[in-house]
Design a protein around this motif. Structure first.
Motif, PDB file in Angstrom:
ATOM      1  N   ALA A  18       1.011  -1.178   0.018  1.00  0.00           N
ATOM      2  CA  ALA A  18      -0.016  -0.389   0.140  1.00  0.00           C
ATOM      3  C   ALA A  18       1.078   0.806   0.029  1.00  0.00           C
ATOM      4  N   ALA A  19       2.003   1.322   0.740  1.00  0.00           N
ATOM      5  CA  ALA A  19       2.803   2.579   0.879  1.00  0.00           C
ATOM      6  C   ALA A  19       3.773   2.714  -0.534  1.00  0.00           C
ATOM      7  N   THR A  20       3.601   2.115  -1.607  1.00  0.00           N
ATOM      8  CA  THR A  20       3.508   2.741  -3.123  1.00  0.00           C
ATOM      9  C   THR A  20       2.900   3.694  -3.481  1.00  0.00           C
ATOM     10  N   ILE A  21       1.572   4.012  -2.813  1.00  0.00           N
ATOM     11  CA  ILE A  21       0.665   4.042  -3.303  1.00  0.00           C
ATOM     12  C   ILE A  21       1.753   5.776  -2.969  1.00  0.00           C
ATOM     13  N   GLY A  22       2.074   5.863  -1.647  1.00  0.00           N
ATOM     14  CA  GLY A  22       2.505   7.236  -0.997  1.00  0.00           C
ATOM     15  C   GLY A  22       3.599   7.502  -2.391  1.00  0.00           C
ATOM     16  N   ALA A  49       3.649  15.850  -4.714  1.00  0.00           N
ATOM     17  CA  ALA A  49       3.850  17.301  -3.621  1.00  0.00           C
ATOM     18  C   ALA A  49       5.093  18.106  -4.039  1.00  0.00           C
ATOM     19  N   PRO A  50       4.385  19.185  -4.148  1.00  0.00           N
ATOM     20  CA  PRO A  50       3.828  20.000  -3.403  1.00  0.00           C
ATOM     21  C   PRO A  50       2.582  20.895  -3.087  1.00  0.00           C
ATOM     22  N   SER A  51       2.129  20.171  -4.321  1.00  0.00           N
ATOM     23  CA  SER A  51       1.022  20.530  -5.776  1.00  0.00           C
ATOM     24  C   SER A  51      -0.132  20.205  -4.450  1.00  0.00           C
ATOM     25  N   VAL A  92       1.117   4.333   3.389  1.00  0.00           N
ATOM     26  CA  VAL A  92       0.770   5.887   2.420  1.00  0.00           C
ATOM     27  C   VAL A  92       1.273   7.101   3.304  1.00  0.00           C
ATOM     28  N   GLY A  93       1.027   6.468   4.661  1.00  0.00           N
ATOM     29  CA  GLY A  93       1.720   7.596   6.229  1.00  0.00           C
ATOM     30  C   GLY A  93       3.316   7.849   6.239  1.00  0.00           C
ATOM     31  N   HIS A  94       3.571   6.477   6.182  1.00  0.00           N
ATOM     32  CA  HIS A  94       5.321   6.801   6.570  1.00  0.00           C
ATOM     33  C   HIS A  94       5.855   7.105   5.190  1.00  0.00           C
ATOM     34  N   VAL A  95       5.243   7.028   3.863  1.00  0.00           N
ATOM     35  CA  VAL A  95       6.476   7.380   3.014  1.00  0.00           C
ATOM     36  C   VAL A  95       6.684   8.852   2.596  1.00  0.00           C
ATOM     37  N   LEU A  96       5.214   9.166   3.178  1.00  0.00           N
ATOM     38  CA  LEU A  96       4.263  10.641   3.027  1.00  0.00           C
ATOM     39  C   LEU A  96       5.399  11.828   3.890  1.00  0.00           C
ATOM     40  N   LYS A  97       5.422  11.308   5.560  1.00  0.00           N
ATOM     41  CA  LYS A  97       6.567  11.585   6.818  1.00  0.00           C
ATOM     42  C   LYS A  97       7.908  11.518   6.219  1.00  0.00           C
ATOM     43  N   THR A  98       7.913  10.745   5.370  1.00  0.00           N
ATOM     44  CA  THR A  98      10.375  10.464   4.439  1.00  0.00           C
ATOM     45  C   THR A  98      10.210  11.416   3.597  1.00  0.00           C
ATOM     46  N   LEU A  99       9.390  11.614   2.653  1.00  0.00           N
ATOM     47  CA  LEU A  99       9.628  11.970   1.251  1.00  0.00           C
ATOM     48  C   LEU A  99       9.087  13.433   1.074  1.00  0.00           C
ATOM     49  N   ALA A 100       7.785  13.225   1.746  1.00  0.00           N
ATOM     50  CA  ALA A 100       7.293  14.697   2.110  1.00  0.00           C
ATOM     51  C   ALA A 100       6.574  15.546   3.213  1.00  0.00           C
TER      52      ALA A 100
END
Length: 321
Positions: A158-162, A169-171, A188-196
């Protein structure tokens, strides 16, 4: 960011394993929704695939592992979407798949599990009873028990969605994620907090199935005795401690929404986005409807996570009163 069970390098590698049919799903601004919600809205569409939900991203990782090194058989408990996805991924690799579900699960989802060649066992109870039965079958038969959200493959798939969202991002500044067992929210949360890290991660759950949201707010596992929601895809009573630990790291907020708002969200997605969705997929829209001031002048992304819905029930829900 404090550590979670997830690993960004593994998540990137997962894209090489997952069938491309589940990857790079549409992400687009849906201006027709915006006058009704009071904010900029983009849709991440996870339903245009053979199982009509995001779950195939995770089951592709599970099935690939089983085909390479594990027993060529697996069992899972499912309210419908995970079972379909595991059946699809398993059939593709010649695996024997069994699914345990409640007899009260959506009939269309159960029919599709059967059509994909999985063995289906129904129990007279809710999803927690199905989980217990699946565990017993796995122990009896010596096969892999696939536990959604606990098994890291389901979260990292599911994280690949992230990853796909992070590329945009940052749109946008907020992502709204349906919260059930927690695989999609933690992934998704893990990826966004890491990359965005500037993107706000907001999880959304029905007020009639609030266990994980209550657990997040109280920072401990809170179970409930019953559930009462049409959003069957997120209707769990017993949060998994390890998943809650991850969610506490990556989620900025967790909110509850009423059934009427879920139905209104489904209707808006139908009327103004041309999308037929299951109730769980409308949770993000429901959150905006209930918190207009909070999201005003923001650009939110809502993940439309599934479209496996009983047609008769769907028409009852979205028809004007």
């Amino acid at each position: 960011m404090p550590e979670t069970r997830l690993d960004t390098a593994r998540i990137r590698a997962a894209r090489r394993v997952i069938d491309p049919i589940f990857l790079d799903t549409p992400l687009y601004r849906c201006e027709a929704l915006e006058p009704h919600l009071g904010c900029a809205v983009s849709v991440k569409l996870e339903t245009a695939n053979p199982v009509r939900s995001f779950k195939g991203r995770g089951t592709e990782l599970v099935a690939d592992q089983l085909a390479d090194t594990g027993p060529r058989a697996a069992v899972c408990a499912s309210v419908g979407n995970l079972g379909q996805a595991l059946a699809w991924s398993g059939r593709k690799r010649g695996l024997d798949i069994a699914v345990v579900a409640s007899r009260h699960a959506t009939a269309a989802k159960l029919d599709r599990i059967r059509a994909l060649g999985a063995k289906l066992e129904l129990v007279d109870g809710d999803h927690e009873l199905a989980r217990a039965r699946a565990s017993a079958i796995a122990q009896r038969d010596g096969i892999r028990l696939v536990e959604d959200s606990l098994d890291i493959e389901t979260c990292e798939g599911a994280a690949t969605i992230g990853l796909e969202l992070a590329d945009a991002a940052p749109s946008f500044d907020t992502v709204l994620i349906a919260l059930g067992g927690g695989a999609m929210a933690t992934g998704v949360g893990h990826v966004l907090k890491t990359l965005a890290p500037n993107v706000e991660v907001v999880c959304v759950q029905p007020v009639g199935a609030p266990a994980m949201t209550r657990s997040w707010h109280e920072r401990r596992v809170v179970t409930t005795d019953t559930i009462d929601t049409i959003a069957d895809g997120v209707a769990g009573r017993c949060p998994i401690p390890e998943v809650l630990d991850d969610l506490l790291v990556v989620a900025d907020d967790a909110v509850l929404v009423a059934e009427a708002s879920i139905v209104a969200g489904m209707r808006l997605l139908h009327d103004h986005a041309g999308l037929i969705v299951e109730p769980s997929a409308a949770l993000g829209i429901a959150a905006v409807l209930e918190n207009r001031d909070r999201f005003a002048d923001r650009h939110v992304v809502t993940i439309v996570c599934g479209s496996n819905v009983d047609v008769n029930a769907y028409h009852r829900w979205i028809s004007p009163a």
